[in-house]
Motif scaffolding. Sequence first.
Motif, PDB file in Angstrom:
ATOM      1  N   GLN A   1       8.266  38.291 -29.469  1.00 34.12           N
ATOM      2  CA  GLN A   1       7.288  37.252 -29.109  1.00 34.12           C
ATOM      3  C   GLN A   1       7.553  36.726 -27.706  1.00 34.12           C
ATOM      4  O   GLN A   1       6.630  36.498 -26.923  1.00 34.12           O
ATOM      5  N   LEU A   2       8.839  36.513 -27.421  1.00 33.34           N
ATOM      6  CA  LEU A   2       9.219  35.995 -26.111  1.00 33.34           C
ATOM      7  C   LEU A   2       8.811  36.984 -25.028  1.00 33.34           C
ATOM      8  O   LEU A   2       8.163  36.620 -24.044  1.00 33.34           O
ATOM      9  N   GLU A   3       9.162  38.241 -25.242  1.00 31.27           N
ATOM     10  CA  GLU A   3       8.854  39.307 -24.275  1.00 31.27           C
ATOM     11  C   GLU A   3       7.363  39.335 -23.969  1.00 31.27           C
ATOM     12  O   GLU A   3       6.944  39.419 -22.814  1.00 31.27           O
ATOM     13  N   GLN A   4       6.557  39.210 -25.036  1.00 27.56           N
ATOM     14  CA  GLN A   4       5.098  39.276 -24.881  1.00 27.56           C
ATOM     15  C   GLN A   4       4.536  38.115 -24.072  1.00 27.56           C
ATOM     16  O   GLN A   4       3.513  38.248 -23.409  1.00 27.56           O
ATOM     17  N   ALA A   5       5.207  36.971 -24.152  1.00 30.18           N
ATOM     18  CA  ALA A   5       4.680  35.763 -23.489  1.00 30.18           C
ATOM     19  C   ALA A   5       5.020  35.734 -21.997  1.00 30.18           C
ATOM     20  O   ALA A   5       4.442  34.956 -21.240  1.00 30.18           O
TER      21      ALA A   5
ATOM     22  N   PRO B   1       4.239  37.280 -14.710  1.00 26.65           N
ATOM     23  CA  PRO B   1       4.857  37.035 -13.387  1.00 26.65           C
ATOM     24  C   PRO B   1       4.936  35.543 -13.038  1.00 26.65           C
ATOM     25  O   PRO B   1       5.683  35.150 -12.146  1.00 26.65           O
ATOM     26  N   LYS B   2       4.157  34.708 -13.737  1.00 27.66           N
ATOM     27  CA  LYS B   2       4.201  33.266 -13.439  1.00 27.66           C
ATOM     28  C   LYS B   2       5.237  32.512 -14.267  1.00 27.66           C
ATOM     29  O   LYS B   2       5.414  31.297 -14.093  1.00 27.66           O
ATOM     30  N   SER B   3       5.891  33.169 -15.205  1.00 24.58           N
ATOM     31  CA  SER B   3       6.844  32.465 -16.085  1.00 24.58           C
ATOM     32  C   SER B   3       8.012  31.906 -15.278  1.00 24.58           C
ATOM     33  O   SER B   3       8.637  32.639 -14.502  1.00 24.58           O
ATOM     34  N   LYS B   4       8.306  30.636 -15.497  1.00 29.53           N
ATOM     35  CA  LYS B   4       9.406  30.014 -14.742  1.00 29.53           C
ATOM     36  C   LYS B   4      10.501  29.501 -15.671  1.00 29.53           C
ATOM     37  O   LYS B   4      11.681  29.575 -15.351  1.00 29.53           O
ATOM     38  N   ILE B   5      10.073  28.956 -16.831  1.00 29.21           N
ATOM     39  CA  ILE B   5      11.046  28.290 -17.712  1.00 29.21           C
ATOM     40  C   ILE B   5      10.752  28.633 -19.168  1.00 29.21           C
ATOM     41  O   ILE B   5       9.588  28.817 -19.561  1.00 29.21           O
ATOM     42  N   PHE B   6      11.809  28.676 -19.963  1.00 30.77           N
ATOM     43  CA  PHE B   6      11.704  28.708 -21.420  1.00 30.77           C
ATOM     44  C   PHE B   6      12.427  27.460 -21.898  1.00 30.77           C
ATOM     45  O   PHE B   6      13.551  27.194 -21.472  1.00 30.77           O
ATOM     46  N   ILE B   7      11.789  26.655 -22.750  1.00 29.79           N
ATOM     47  CA  ILE B   7      12.433  25.406 -23.207  1.00 29.79           C
ATOM     48  C   ILE B   7      12.427  25.345 -24.730  1.00 29.79           C
ATOM     49  O   ILE B   7      11.394  25.582 -25.367  1.00 29.79           O
ATOM     50  N   PHE B   8      13.584  25.041 -25.304  1.00 28.56           N
ATOM     51  CA  PHE B   8      13.665  24.961 -26.766  1.00 28.56           C
ATOM     52  C   PHE B   8      14.807  24.032 -27.168  1.00 28.56           C
ATOM     53  O   PHE B   8      15.670  23.702 -26.351  1.00 28.56           O
ATOM     54  N   SER B   9      14.788  23.604 -28.443  1.00 25.96           N
ATOM     55  CA  SER B   9      15.900  22.805 -28.945  1.00 25.96           C
ATOM     56  C   SER B   9      16.513  23.487 -30.157  1.00 25.96           C
ATOM     57  O   SER B   9      15.811  24.043 -30.990  1.00 25.96           O
ATOM     58  N   SER B  10      17.830  23.483 -30.224  1.00 21.87           N
ATOM     59  CA  SER B  10      18.556  24.007 -31.385  1.00 21.87           C
ATOM     60  C   SER B  10      19.862  23.222 -31.503  1.00 21.87           C
ATOM     61  O   SER B  10      20.642  23.232 -30.542  1.00 21.87           O
TER      62      SER B  10
ATOM     63  N   HIS C   1      14.746  39.493 -17.161  1.00 23.77           N
ATOM     64  CA  HIS C   1      13.817  38.677 -16.358  1.00 23.77           C
ATOM     65  C   HIS C   1      14.599  37.602 -15.600  1.00 23.77           C
ATOM     66  O   HIS C   1      14.598  36.435 -15.973  1.00 23.77           O
ATOM     67  N   PRO C   2      15.243  38.006 -14.517  1.00 25.13           N
ATOM     68  CA  PRO C   2      16.162  37.085 -13.829  1.00 25.13           C
ATOM     69  C   PRO C   2      15.486  35.904 -13.141  1.00 25.13           C
ATOM     70  O   PRO C   2      16.166  35.025 -12.615  1.00 25.13           O
ATOM     71  N   GLU C   3      14.170  35.851 -13.150  1.00 26.69           N
ATOM     72  CA  GLU C   3      13.456  34.738 -12.491  1.00 26.69           C
ATOM     73  C   GLU C   3      13.201  33.583 -13.458  1.00 26.69           C
ATOM     74  O   GLU C   3      12.696  32.536 -13.054  1.00 26.69           O
ATOM     75  N   ILE C   4      13.570  33.747 -14.738  1.00 23.24           N
ATOM     76  CA  ILE C   4      13.268  32.691 -15.716  1.00 23.24           C
ATOM     77  C   ILE C   4      14.491  31.802 -15.987  1.00 23.24           C
ATOM     78  O   ILE C   4      15.602  32.300 -16.199  1.00 23.24           O
ATOM     79  N   TYR C   5      14.245  30.481 -15.988  1.00 25.59           N
ATOM     80  CA  TYR C   5      15.284  29.513 -16.335  1.00 25.59           C
ATOM     81  C   TYR C   5      15.141  29.116 -17.804  1.00 25.59           C
ATOM     82  O   TYR C   5      14.036  29.156 -18.351  1.00 25.59           O
ATOM     83  N   ILE C   6      16.240  28.735 -18.407  1.00 24.92           N
ATOM     84  CA  ILE C   6      16.219  28.391 -19.836  1.00 24.92           C
ATOM     85  C   ILE C   6      16.708  26.953 -19.974  1.00 24.92           C
ATOM     86  O   ILE C   6      17.858  26.649 -19.613  1.00 24.92           O
TER      87      ILE C   6
END
Length: 426
Positions: A182-186, A189-198, A222-227
């Motif tokens: 699911q993550l891969e599909q989302a 090229p504009k993706s900058k951040i992934f945000i989640f809580s665990s 995807h080295p351009e994405i921050y988590i």
Amino acid sequence: MLVSRNLISLNLSSSNVNRITSIAKDMNKLSDRISRLAESETLAMTRRSRELKEQGFDVINLSIGQPDFNTPDYIKDAAREALDQNYTFYPPVNGYLDLRKAIALKLKRDNGLEYSPEQIVVSTGAKQALANTMLSLVNPGDEVIVPAPYWVSYREIVKLAEGTSVVISAGVETDFKVTPAQLEQAITPKSKIFIFSSPCNPTGSVYSREELASLAAVFEKHPEIYIISDEIYELINFKGKHESIAQFASIRNRVIIINGVSKGFAMTGWRLGYCVADLEIAKACDKIQGQFTSGASSISQRAAIAAVLTNPAESEELQNMIATFKRRRDLFLKLINEIPGFKTNVPDGAFYFFPEVTWYFGKKNGETVIANSTDLCNYLLDKAHVALVPGEAFGNPNCIRLSYATSDKELIEAAKRIKETLALLK
Ligand code: PMP
Ligand code: GLU
């Protein structure tokens, strides 16, 4: 100016021009930014429940997410000492050095992670740490991937930063966890951040080390994405050891840990949180904070030193609190499972249940028709005087959120009222 010039060209009298111009000004008083922003639904429900209480109704509030314990005495003592020692001046914008050193020590002790105090920025609650981070990283139009159910404020903070949320959803069947596919599909090229809580607010789900490793493997590509890893419920975890996605060295410099003392140390009112990040990001957060708040309260910071120096494994007070939450989780799970039509996961952390309640959609009691989870929460507040939060606020309109951070007595009474009031829906 433009309005008045156009009105003058209509040959209106100057007093009418002034009147119409001032009405037009009133209509445009607030910014587009604030018009786009939604009110925090968790805080709104809590306000409604407080209002009903003030009118004399016996309301049980399961809408706010905050521990019902008092802040431990040794932490309060540290605050008293701080006052006596005149910690009443502006603190450094990013927090007192000895607090940031204590947080670095905690990260090593509890998480096996090595950070320098310069990589830590102390803020007015985890909420401000989140906002600082988002504003530091997001340009207009950047995409922020948000797994739903998500915590209520994430998407609103993205909006304030003029980013675009891209929501990926997971339901009760998968313990509300998203998959690497699911993550891969989302990702675009504009993706900058992934945000989640665990542990997650609102589902209580806790990602295992293996699950985090499989998400980290996607981010490696995807080295351009921050988590942004929101770990505010780190201590309220019934699964055992807390796992942070920052443990994967290949992506660590892109992970921003958000944490604080609100939940684990029963300190919601002290407004003290922090972010841990790559030096450049930490400096950016410091810069924003220097213009917005000048930093977190000096007294709260001194108290927070006592909190974060506490080794959770050795603290009887913390262990008792966690054991109490676990006992309540088990009690409430049993009670919720006795309510027809509620479908729930078994939350491994935090202090929420997030059952799916679609079984009630389309049912009615007299004139009241339940079309969605907001209707259901309003119905339960009005008829059962139990305050809950609709799943819409967390990106899943099929669910409702119940906080079990309250006494056994209230939980038993709330479950009874909910069950009886829902039974009236046909
Ligand atoms: N993240 C999550 C997931 C939360 O539930 C909360 C609620 N308080 C926060 C952040 C904000 O924490 P704080 O009260 O420290 O601002
Ligand atoms: N985090 C808590 C909640 O989800 C507190 C309320 C808020 O900050 O929105 O209920």
